[in-house]
Design an enzyme around this catalytic site. Structure first.
Site, PDB file in Angstrom:
ATOM      1  N   TYR A 165      10.623   4.315  -0.578  1.00 24.67           N
ATOM      2  CA  TYR A 165      10.357   4.701  -1.967  1.00 24.67           C
ATOM      3  C   TYR A 165       9.640   6.054  -2.019  1.00 24.67           C
ATOM      4  O   TYR A 165       9.983   6.942  -2.807  1.00 24.67           O
ATOM      5  CB  TYR A 165       9.497   3.595  -2.575  1.00 24.67           C
ATOM      6  CG  TYR A 165       9.127   3.747  -4.013  1.00 24.67           C
ATOM      7  CD1 TYR A 165      10.053   3.474  -5.019  1.00 24.67           C
ATOM      8  CD2 TYR A 165       7.840   4.119  -4.378  1.00 24.67           C
ATOM      9  CE1 TYR A 165       9.693   3.580  -6.349  1.00 24.67           C
ATOM     10  CE2 TYR A 165       7.473   4.217  -5.703  1.00 24.67           C
ATOM     11  CZ  TYR A 165       8.399   3.947  -6.683  1.00 24.67           C
ATOM     12  OH  TYR A 165       8.042   4.053  -7.995  1.00 24.67           O
ATOM     13  N   LYS A 169      10.919   9.467  -3.716  1.00 24.46           N
ATOM     14  CA  LYS A 169      10.160  10.025  -4.838  1.00 24.46           C
ATOM     15  C   LYS A 169       9.711  11.463  -4.574  1.00 24.46           C
ATOM     16  O   LYS A 169       9.643  12.278  -5.487  1.00 24.46           O
ATOM     17  CB  LYS A 169       8.950   9.131  -5.145  1.00 24.46           C
ATOM     18  CG  LYS A 169       9.322   7.795  -5.772  1.00 24.46           C
ATOM     19  CD  LYS A 169      10.212   7.990  -6.986  1.00 24.46           C
ATOM     20  CE  LYS A 169      10.206   6.831  -7.946  1.00 24.46           C
ATOM     21  NZ  LYS A 169      11.193   7.006  -9.038  1.00 24.46           N
TER      22      LYS A 169
END
Ligand code: NAI
Length: 306
Positions: A165, A169
């Protein structure tokens, strides 16, 4: 002055729930025609349902706004292209794209299956790239566009158990940095949001008291600002619990090591000086770093670069 979106067409991906829902409702209240995109996936990205997006559309219609639901999977370019084609057929343009859709597959890197790494990259990074690609030419032709990437403190600063993640991001920040430079002369502004909100994505990570402070509606004003006509570009805005901050990436002034000292041991002994924040600054493009380094080296060596 009020930030309005009358006659503007806004796509908010993943807006069947959480932050996206809050953004979509607010855009509609401010006059926008809103595409409520949501695959209807579970938190880990599994499953498909149009229910959540349809409910948001119904709420917007009940409030007197204009909206349509769309079930495209942002990770599938053909579906995204079809969503944009339908939007243009219906409303003639796309002014704002909020890349918000996301999933979680948290695990420590040691335990993480590469499939879970890839899937998170596919939805967050490739999904945002797909949606941006599908509207990019249109925005260039219109000479107007506002795009917001949804980044995260997990990417900018790191978070245990979120290598997949976090990588996706932070990749969105890199995507934004170059895209903003390319879109500038076409009136396209690109920014990133780093939100904190109590949604199903974070519900099991926080206590009740903390969750109460973190309503998604406390983040949405940042998105509205970043999507407005007077938005800045190439900025990262963090928002949560009603707090709004700008995230800045800076570089220290640096240390020049002459040819006779250019080895790892001298880097080690200069480390404190390399980290010295005096003269630290923000750079506006990669090439600025090259110039800074060349100028510093030339000055130390007494060379004239021109
Ligand atoms: P959420 O799980 O409530 O909403 C995400 C929505 O995206 C869901 O409705 C889901 O169905 C949809 N979605 C998932 N995969 C999709 C796909 N392939 N295509 C289309 N739609 C898809 O989560 P939340 O918290 O509202 O997150 C929104 C964004 O904000 C995400 O990008 C998330 O990573 C980011 N974010 C959230 C934080 C938080 O504190 N809630 C912190 C930092 C970032």
């Amino acid at each position: 002055m009020a930030i309005r979106f009358d006659d503007r067409v806004v796509i908010v991906t993943g807006s069947g729930n959480g932050l996206g829902k809050s953004h979509a409702l607010e855009f509609a209240r401010r006059g926008a025609r809103v595409v409520v995109n949501d695959l209807g996936a579970a938190r880990d990205g599994s499953g498909v349902s149009s229910e959540a997006a349809d409910l948001v559309v119904q709420q917007i219609l009940d409030e007197g706004g204009e909206a349509v639901s769309n079930g495209a999977n942002v990770a599938d370019f053909a579906q995204v292209e079809a969503m944009v084609a339908e939007t243009v057929e219906r409303w003639g343009r796309v002014d704002v794209l909020i890349n918000n859709a996301g999933i979680l597959r948290d695990k420590t890197f040691a335990k993480m299956d590469l499939k879970d790494f890839q899937l998170v990259m596919d939805v967050h990074l490739t999904g945002s790239v797909n949606c941006t690609k599908a509207v990019w030419e249109l925005m260039r032709e219109q000479e107007y566009g506002r795009i917001v990437m949804t980044s995260s403190s997990s990417g900018i600063y790191g978070n245990f158990g979120q290598t997949n993640y976090g990588a996706a991001k932070m990749a969105l920040v890199g995507f934004m940095n170059s895209l903003a430079l390319e879109g500038g002369k076409y009136g396209i502004r690109v920014n990133a949001l780093a939100p904190i909100a109590a949604t199903r994505m974070t519900s099991d990570l926080m206590t009740e008291k903390v969750l109460a402070l973190l309503e998604p509606q406390a983040v949405t004003p940042a998105v509205i600002f970043l999507a407005g006509e007077d938005a800045p570009t190439r900025q990262i805005v963090a928002a949560g619990a009603g707090v709004f901050a700008r995230v800045v990436i800076q570089e220290t002034s640096g240390v020049f090591l002459g040819p006779d000292r250019r080895d790892a041991e001298h880097v080690a002994s200069a480390w404190e000086k390399i980290c010295d924040t005096d003269g630290q600054r923000e750079l506006q493009a990669g090439g600025e770093q090259t110039m800074k380094f060349l100028e510093k080296a030339a000055a130390e060596l007494g060379i004239n670069l021109s």
